[in-house]
Design a protein around this motif. Structure first.
Motif, PDB file in Angstrom:
ATOM      1  N   VAL A 148     -21.419  22.949  94.102  1.00 35.83           N
ATOM      2  CA  VAL A 148     -21.242  23.215  94.415  1.00 35.83           C
ATOM      3  C   VAL A 148     -20.583  24.685  95.424  1.00 35.83           C
ATOM      4  O   VAL A 148     -20.196  25.147  94.395  1.00 35.83           O
ATOM      5  N   ALA A 149     -21.166  25.363  95.926  1.00 31.77           N
ATOM      6  CA  ALA A 149     -21.234  26.637  96.996  1.00 31.77           C
ATOM      7  C   ALA A 149     -19.434  27.573  97.367  1.00 31.77           C
ATOM      8  O   ALA A 149     -19.606  26.869  98.406  1.00 31.77           O
ATOM      9  N   VAL A 200     -34.919  12.011  87.036  1.00 34.98           N
ATOM     10  CA  VAL A 200     -36.587  11.963  88.016  1.00 34.98           C
ATOM     11  C   VAL A 200     -36.077  12.887  89.440  1.00 34.98           C
ATOM     12  O   VAL A 200     -36.368  13.657  90.225  1.00 34.98           O
ATOM     13  N   LEU A 201     -35.560  11.804  89.999  1.00 38.25           N
ATOM     14  CA  LEU A 201     -35.112  11.811  91.192  1.00 38.25           C
ATOM     15  C   LEU A 201     -33.043  11.530  91.258  1.00 38.25           C
ATOM     16  O   LEU A 201     -32.729  10.613  91.799  1.00 38.25           O
ATOM     17  N   PRO A 202     -32.608  12.931  91.073  1.00 42.85           N
ATOM     18  CA  PRO A 202     -31.620  12.743  91.703  1.00 42.85           C
ATOM     19  C   PRO A 202     -31.154  12.610  92.746  1.00 42.85           C
ATOM     20  O   PRO A 202     -31.440  13.365  94.128  1.00 42.85           O
ATOM     21  N   HIS A 203     -30.214  11.602  92.865  1.00 45.87           N
ATOM     22  CA  HIS A 203     -29.613  11.426  94.528  1.00 45.87           C
ATOM     23  C   HIS A 203     -27.805  11.362  94.587  1.00 45.87           C
ATOM     24  O   HIS A 203     -26.998  11.121  93.929  1.00 45.87           O
ATOM     25  N   THR A 204     -27.698  12.525  95.163  1.00 48.89           N
ATOM     26  CA  THR A 204     -27.014  13.981  95.047  1.00 48.89           C
ATOM     27  C   THR A 204     -25.985  12.664  96.181  1.00 48.89           C
ATOM     28  O   THR A 204     -24.472  13.421  95.930  1.00 48.89           O
ATOM     29  N   GLU A 264     -28.115  24.449 101.377  1.00 46.16           N
ATOM     30  CA  GLU A 264     -29.365  23.374 100.643  1.00 46.16           C
ATOM     31  C   GLU A 264     -28.834  22.788  99.116  1.00 46.16           C
ATOM     32  O   GLU A 264     -29.663  22.645  98.131  1.00 46.16           O
ATOM     33  N   ASP A 265     -28.179  23.181  98.465  1.00 45.50           N
ATOM     34  CA  ASP A 265     -27.274  22.223  97.528  1.00 45.50           C
ATOM     35  C   ASP A 265     -26.253  21.607  98.197  1.00 45.50           C
ATOM     36  O   ASP A 265     -26.456  20.935  98.670  1.00 45.50           O
ATOM     37  N   ALA A 296     -18.764  21.072 103.374  1.00 46.78           N
ATOM     38  CA  ALA A 296     -19.735  20.322 104.086  1.00 46.78           C
ATOM     39  C   ALA A 296     -21.062  20.257 103.079  1.00 46.78           C
ATOM     40  O   ALA A 296     -21.183  21.143 102.607  1.00 46.78           O
ATOM     41  N   GLY A 297     -21.965  19.531 103.681  1.00 50.64           N
ATOM     42  CA  GLY A 297     -22.312  18.508 103.244  1.00 50.64           C
ATOM     43  C   GLY A 297     -23.805  17.533 103.878  1.00 50.64           C
ATOM     44  O   GLY A 297     -23.625  17.506 104.799  1.00 50.64           O
TER      45      GLY A 297
END
Length: 398
Positions: free
Chosen positions: A87-88, A110-114, A211-212, A227-228
């Motif tokens: 989180v920024a 391998v594929l972090p799904h955030t 972009e975080d 926001a995301g």
């Protein structure tokens, strides 16, 4: 009195609530061969379409409960890997002040799904279990009959099982009967959930921190924006076509925007009944002196997506006596949305409860362990979420 649907081991689990936790539990129980049925008060699938942040707890729970093809579909429709999985924290001028790590180990190296679109996740979780999910059944309470528990529904009708699980959210009917002393605490009176389509113009204008995984912004007046981005690895519609038999609604790229407004001028309007255009004007007024890129984000919110709400929580419950009624997710530990613990905790509850019931140990012993573990992990998560927002912490302590 209605007969109980029998399972091969004598168990039949009644789940009240078809949100992410209830559906994940049903998937885990079916995978373990345990008889269950889910009852949901909504007349049909109508989950809100907003972003859910996913971490190690949520991702691991889905891997444990879902069939492999559905887990792959989940990862395919989750957000592409962010620049930084944290989180920024920005000021209202768009300047980065700090970063907050939130979930520890990545859920997939391998594929972090955030993050995932909530409606998409629920549609995936419903796949393959539509025969045991019953919409249009509003639970009004429950009672015990012999060794069984019987759930009563509005308008008549009942369901009988060996175990009842309340997965029915912060206003849980099951919790109100099991733990009547636990009262909902309001934290933020005026909050607005919304979406802004992610146009090329907006993507180019937003600060790099977007972009975080997630962004939080607070101004000196206490106005708070979270926001995301939601940009799936593969277009949701394309992923659905590749997954035979799974129906997913198309989802375009967007920015999820949650704005908490201090002392809005509602005039003649009721906050929850106000026109969408009026609510959008409240959002624009709240950020009128913010950085142009942040104003552009709020200006770009689609009014039809705006949902007014209050932010509420449950206090950590005291120990309760284990029986054949238990709880998971927001029904027992609803917490502020900061850091996105809610969905992850509900999914972890579901996976842990499914595993406990499949362990072969006596049911009461398994439930006691599940409930003890749930209590042990809830308070630290709650305290951490509260610590990210001093204003919320102060209100919670009143």
């Amino acid at each position: 009195m209605p007969p109980r649907a029998p399972g091969s081991d004598g168990q039949h689990v009644i789940v009240v609530g078809a949100g992410v936790g209830g559906l994940c539990l049903a998937q885990g129980l079916r995978r373990a061969g345990i008889s269950c049925a889910v009852y949901e008060r909504a007349p049909g699938p109508a989950w809100g379409g907003y972003i859910l942040h996913m971490g190690a707890d949520g991702g691991s729970a889905l891997r444990r409960c879902l069939p492999e093809h559905l887990y792959r579909l989940y990862t395919a429709t989750s957000r592409r890997s962010p620049r930084r999985d944290l989180v920024a924290v920005l000021d209202h001028h768009g300047v980065e002040l700090a970063t907050i790590p939130h979930f520890g180990p990545a859920n997939d190296p391998v594929l972090p799904h955030t993050s995932v679109h909530r409606r998409t996740l629920c549609q995936i979780l419903l796949s393959g279990i539509t025969d045991i999910v019953h919409f249009g059944h509003e639970a009004t309470g429950y009672r015990h009959d012999g060794g069984d528990v019987v759930v009563d529904f509005a308008g008549g009708g009942h369901a009988r099982g060996t175990l009842l699980v309340g997965a029915d959210g912060i206003n849980s009917v099951v919790r109100s009967r099991l733990l009547p002393e636990v009262a909902v605490i309001p934290l933020v009176e005026h909050a607005l959930l919304s979406q802004a389509p992610l146009t090329d113009e907006l993507a180019d204008a937003l600060p790099a921190a977007f972009e975080d995984s997630f962004v939080m912004i607070r101004d000196p007046r206490g106005t708070h924006l979270a926001a995301g981005l939601f940009q799936p690895r593969h277009a949701v519609a394309d992923a659905a076509r590749a997954a035979a038999g799974v129906g997913l609604d198309p989802v375009e790229d967007y920015v999820a925007v949650s704005l908490e407004i201090t002392d809005p001028d509602l005039g003649p309007h009721d906050f929850f009944g106000a026109p969408k255009g009026f609510l959008h004007s409240l959002m624009r007024d709240a950020v009128a002196d913010w950085h142009p890129s942040l104003r552009l984000l709020v200006d770009g919110v689609a009014p039809a997506t705006i949902v007014p709400r209050t932010i509420r929580m449950l206090p950590p419950p005291a120990t309760w006596r284990t029986g054949n009624v238990t709880l998971l997710g927001d029904a027992i530990h609803a917490m502020p949305p900061m850091l996105g613990h809610g969905a992850n905790s509900a999914l972890r509850d579901a996976a842990e409860l499914a595993a406990a019931l499949a362990s072969g140990r006596p049911v009461r012993e398994s439930l006691a362990r599940y409930e003890s573990d749930l209590r042990d992990r809830t308070l630290p998560l709650l305290e951490r979420a509260l610590a990210t927002s001093p204003g919320v912490t102060a209100r919670a302590s009143r």
